[in-house]
Design a protein around this motif. Structure first.
Motif, PDB file in Angstrom:
ATOM      1  N   PHE A  69       0.858  -1.181   0.000  1.00 27.36           N
ATOM      2  CA  PHE A  69       0.000   0.000   0.000  1.00 27.36           C
ATOM      3  C   PHE A  69       0.896   1.232   0.000  1.00 27.36           C
ATOM      4  CE2 PHE A  69      -2.492   3.387   1.812  1.00 27.36           C
ATOM      5  CZ  PHE A  69      -3.788   3.165   1.360  1.00 27.36           C
ATOM      6  N   ASP A  70       0.579   2.198  -0.851  1.00 29.33           N
ATOM      7  CA  ASP A  70       1.404   3.392  -0.984  1.00 29.33           C
ATOM      8  C   ASP A  70       0.796   4.526  -0.165  1.00 29.33           C
ATOM      9  OD1 ASP A  70       3.428   5.012  -1.797  1.00 29.33           O
ATOM     10  OD2 ASP A  70       2.763   5.221  -3.872  1.00 29.33           O
ATOM     11  N   LEU A  71       1.560   5.019   0.792  1.00 25.07           N
ATOM     12  CA  LEU A  71       1.100   6.089   1.674  1.00 25.07           C
ATOM     13  C   LEU A  71       2.048   7.278   1.556  1.00 25.07           C
ATOM     14  CD1 LEU A  71      -0.701   7.213   3.880  1.00 25.07           C
ATOM     15  CD2 LEU A  71       0.584   5.888   5.555  1.00 25.07           C
ATOM     16  N   PRO A  72       1.929   8.061   0.482  1.00 21.89           N
ATOM     17  CA  PRO A  72       2.821   9.215   0.325  1.00 21.89           C
ATOM     18  C   PRO A  72       2.488  10.323   1.320  1.00 21.89           C
ATOM     19  CG  PRO A  72       1.207   9.154  -1.449  1.00 21.89           C
ATOM     20  CD  PRO A  72       1.013   7.896  -0.665  1.00 21.89           C
ATOM     21  N   ALA A  73       3.520  10.967   1.806  1.00 18.05           N
ATOM     22  CA  ALA A  73       3.358  12.164   2.635  1.00 18.05           C
ATOM     23  C   ALA A  73       3.243  13.346   1.677  1.00 18.05           C
ATOM     24  CB  ALA A  73       4.541  12.330   3.577  1.00 18.05           C
ATOM     25  N   CYS A  74       2.000  13.746   1.350  1.00 22.79           N
ATOM     26  CA  CYS A  74       1.747  14.771   0.340  1.00 22.79           C
ATOM     27  C   CYS A  74       1.816  16.165   0.973  1.00 22.79           C
ATOM     28  CB  CYS A  74       0.375  14.564  -0.290  1.00 22.79           C
ATOM     29  SG  CYS A  74       0.203  12.992  -1.169  1.00 22.79           S
ATOM     30  N   VAL A  75       2.849  16.915   0.617  1.00 26.03           N
ATOM     31  CA  VAL A  75       3.053  18.239   1.211  1.00 26.03           C
ATOM     32  C   VAL A  75       3.184  19.283   0.106  1.00 26.03           C
ATOM     33  CG1 VAL A  75       4.212  17.236   3.215  1.00 26.03           C
ATOM     34  CG2 VAL A  75       5.584  17.997   1.269  1.00 26.03           C
ATOM     35  N   TRP A  76       2.926  20.522   0.482  1.00 25.83           N
ATOM     36  CA  TRP A  76       3.243  21.651  -0.386  1.00 25.83           C
ATOM     37  C   TRP A  76       4.688  22.043  -0.127  1.00 25.83           C
ATOM     38  CZ3 TRP A  76      -1.562  25.385   0.113  1.00 25.83           C
ATOM     39  CH2 TRP A  76      -2.583  24.905  -0.714  1.00 25.83           C
ATOM     40  N   LEU A  77       5.437  22.269  -1.189  1.00 31.25           N
ATOM     41  CA  LEU A  77       6.858  22.565  -1.052  1.00 31.25           C
ATOM     42  C   LEU A  77       7.245  23.759  -1.907  1.00 31.25           C
ATOM     43  CD1 LEU A  77       9.826  21.557  -0.206  1.00 31.25           C
ATOM     44  CD2 LEU A  77       9.886  20.651  -2.528  1.00 31.25           C
ATOM     45  N   SER A  78       8.115  24.599  -1.355  1.00 27.65           N
ATOM     46  CA  SER A  78       8.757  25.664  -2.122  1.00 27.65           C
ATOM     47  C   SER A  78      10.225  25.676  -1.728  1.00 27.65           C
ATOM     48  CB  SER A  78       8.111  27.022  -1.803  1.00 27.65           C
ATOM     49  OG  SER A  78       8.753  28.057  -2.520  1.00 27.65           O
ATOM     50  N   ILE A  79      11.101  25.419  -2.698  1.00 23.23           N
ATOM     51  CA  ILE A  79      12.528  25.323  -2.416  1.00 23.23           C
ATOM     52  C   ILE A  79      13.292  26.349  -3.235  1.00 23.23           C
ATOM     53  CG2 ILE A  79      12.864  23.513  -4.160  1.00 23.23           C
ATOM     54  CD1 ILE A  79      15.031  22.319  -2.319  1.00 23.23           C
ATOM     55  N   ASP A  80      14.255  26.996  -2.572  1.00 24.34           N
ATOM     56  CA  ASP A  80      15.089  28.002  -3.227  1.00 24.34           C
ATOM     57  C   ASP A  80      16.290  28.226  -2.329  1.00 24.34           C
ATOM     58  OD1 ASP A  80      16.100  30.709  -4.160  1.00 24.34           O
ATOM     59  OD2 ASP A  80      14.340  30.524  -5.469  1.00 24.34           O
ATOM     60  N   HIS A  81      17.451  28.509  -2.921  1.00 26.11           N
ATOM     61  CA  HIS A  81      18.611  28.839  -2.083  1.00 26.11           C
ATOM     62  C   HIS A  81      18.349  30.087  -1.252  1.00 26.11           C
ATOM     63  CE1 HIS A  81      21.391  25.766  -3.300  1.00 26.11           C
ATOM     64  NE2 HIS A  81      21.233  26.042  -4.593  1.00 26.11           N
ATOM     65  N   ASP A  82      17.446  30.947  -1.726  1.00 23.15           N
ATOM     66  CA  ASP A  82      17.048  32.145  -1.003  1.00 23.15           C
ATOM     67  C   ASP A  82      15.809  31.815  -0.159  1.00 23.15           C
ATOM     68  OD1 ASP A  82      15.622  34.613  -0.372  1.00 23.15           O
ATOM     69  OD2 ASP A  82      17.008  35.618  -1.734  1.00 23.15           O
ATOM     70  N   GLN A  83      15.973  31.790   1.170  1.00 23.20           N
ATOM     71  CA  GLN A  83      14.880  31.416   2.062  1.00 23.20           C
ATOM     72  C   GLN A  83      13.654  32.307   1.872  1.00 23.20           C
ATOM     73  OE1 GLN A  83      15.013  28.871   4.421  1.00 23.20           O
ATOM     74  NE2 GLN A  83      12.964  29.245   5.262  1.00 23.20           N
ATOM     75  N   ARG A  84      13.882  33.612   1.772  1.00 21.70           N
ATOM     76  CA  ARG A  84      12.761  34.544   1.662  1.00 21.70           C
ATOM     77  C   ARG A  84      11.993  34.329   0.346  1.00 21.70           C
ATOM     78  NH1 ARG A  84      12.467  38.982   4.868  1.00 21.70           N
ATOM     79  NH2 ARG A  84      11.585  40.228   3.167  1.00 21.70           N
ATOM     80  N   ARG A  85      12.718  34.046  -0.720  1.00 14.55           N
ATOM     81  CA  ARG A  85      12.063  33.819  -1.997  1.00 14.55           C
ATOM     82  C   ARG A  85      11.226  32.538  -1.949  1.00 14.55           C
ATOM     83  NH1 ARG A  85      16.221  35.188  -5.958  1.00 14.55           N
ATOM     84  NH2 ARG A  85      17.003  33.058  -5.652  1.00 14.55           N
ATOM     85  N   ALA A  86      11.756  31.518  -1.295  1.00 13.45           N
ATOM     86  CA  ALA A  86      11.014  30.268  -1.159  1.00 13.45           C
ATOM     87  C   ALA A  86       9.739  30.485  -0.350  1.00 13.45           C
ATOM     88  CB  ALA A  86      11.888  29.211  -0.482  1.00 13.45           C
ATOM     89  N   GLU A  87       9.849  31.218   0.741  1.00 12.98           N
ATOM     90  CA  GLU A  87       8.684  31.468   1.585  1.00 12.98           C
ATOM     91  C   GLU A  87       7.648  32.320   0.864  1.00 12.98           C
ATOM     92  OE1 GLU A  87      10.209  33.152   5.165  1.00 12.98           O
ATOM     93  OE2 GLU A  87      10.838  31.201   5.995  1.00 12.98           O
ATOM     94  N   ARG A  88       8.105  33.244   0.007  1.00 12.42           N
ATOM     95  CA  ARG A  88       7.166  34.104  -0.707  1.00 12.42           C
ATOM     96  C   ARG A  88       6.310  33.292  -1.678  1.00 12.42           C
ATOM     97  NH1 ARG A  88       4.953  38.913   0.591  1.00 12.42           N
ATOM     98  NH2 ARG A  88       4.164  39.967  -1.269  1.00 12.42           N
TER      99      ARG A  88
END
Length: 354
Positions: A226-245
């Motif tokens: 049974f496949d139980l993926p942890a489905c999350v929203w993600l934003s990745i960037d070397h710049d933390q503020r840009r990722a959070e925006r």
């Protein structure tokens, strides 16, 4: 530890093809495309992806039995399995009541509708007839079967409510449950386990009854897992503020759709989004993003690679064996996928050897 990407069907076909190729090159195991109403057709997009990739599994997340009859869902799934060489994954759910309301479709008994559709789909795709399957719905005749070779297909249930999650554990091959916040994984896993236990499905691979299958969270819909993926929203960037925006804009757009149940898990309420909603009503998305607080950002994962890895490690410690990353991904989605492939996925794959 498996990994997957989830993308929206608002993307242009060329951009989606670029993302699929980048995901396959990065080593992702699965790619899911949403089928939200009044946007691009996910089955058509997935047909293009099937001919543009060779290894990665391709899923539609999700179709529903209200706007698409299970017979047509089965036709689509069977054809996609043939076209993709057996790489297709079928996501099934009741759909969003708000979206269905746009076209005047009501959503009576969503759990019953999904249960009957799943049983009918499994019968059709395995070469049988729905009328022989108890609880597969009414109105089928002995002519209700596919005139093509059987194409067994993993069926995932899209679920948010505890009852739907438990049903997925009882009968589906996997569950797509958005985690707000990501650490809600442990609650979802417990609900899946409860549904599996009630249905006599084993958690350790040892059969508990006729037709029982294991539920270990690490499979991809293959028999016995049974496949139980942890489905999350993600934003990745070397710049933390840009990722959070980028994540802030996503949260602002969807914030008004979050149920009190979802928000309460993160210590939030609808009132916390009042300023966000007011800015959107004024037509000011930047002000809406400004109003997203750090606590709201915790509903997803945002930051530089090290911060993303740390949050993923917390999910691993909760028992997650499949990490599924959904949009916004970042300002440049292709660059974000490549960054994930260069920095996060090697670490995740290393966990398999520990």
């Amino acid at each position: 530890m498996r990994t997957s990407l989830r993308l929206n069907n608002d993307l242009e076909p060329g951009q989606l093809i670029d993302l699929a190729r980048a995901a396959e090159a990065a080593g992702f195991d699965q790619l899911w495309v949403s089928h939200d109403l009044m946007l691009r057709s996910a089955p058509v997009l997935l047909g293009a992806l099937a001919t543009s990739t060779s290894r990665i599994s391709l899923g539609v997340g999700i179709v529903n039995p209200y706007t698409m009859h299970p017979a047509e869902i089965a036709m689509m799934a069977s054809t996609m399995q043939e076209l993709s060489g057996g790489r297709f994954l079928l996501g099934l759910a009741a759909g969003a009541a708000d979206f269905l309301g746009w076209v005047g479709i009501e959503q009576p008994k969503p759990l019953t509708a999904v249960r009957e559709a799943l049983r009918s789909l499994r019968a059709l795709l395995n070469g049988g007839k729905p009328l022989t399957i108890e609880g597969s719905g009414s109105g089928w005749t002995d002519q209700a079967y596919l005139r093509v070779p059987p194409q067994p297909t993993p069926i995932y249930v899209g679920a948010m409510s505890p009852r739907m999650v438990e049903f997925a554990g009882a009968e589906a091959d996997g569950v797509l449950a958005l985690l707000f916040p990501p650490e809600h994984f442990s609650t979802v896993a417990a609900q899946v386990s409860a549904g599996a236990a009630a249905a006599g499905r084993s958690l350790d691979g040892a059969p508990d009854g006729a037709g029982a299958r294991s539920l270990d969270g690490s499979g991809a819909g293959s028999p016995g897992a049974f496949d139980l993926p942890a489905c999350v929203w993600l934003s990745i960037d070397h710049d933390q503020r840009r990722a959070e925006r980028a994540l802030a804009h996503k949260l602002a757009y969807y914030g008004s759709a979050f149920s009190p149940y979802l928000l309460g898990r993160a210590g939030l309420s609808r009132a916390d989004f009042a300023e966000v909603d007011a800015a959107l009503r004024r037509g000011d998305p930047e002000a809406a993003a400004d109003a997203v607080t750090p606590r709201m950002l915790a509903l997803g994962i945002a930051g530089a690679p090290d911060a993303v890895i740390a949050r993923c490690a917390s999910l691993r410690d909760l028992g997650a064996r499949h990490l599924s990353f959904g949009p916004p991904l970042g300002d440049d989605p292709v660059a974000a996928v490549e960054l994930l492939g260069d920095t996060v996925l090697p670490v995740v794959r290393g966990w398999n050897e520990q």
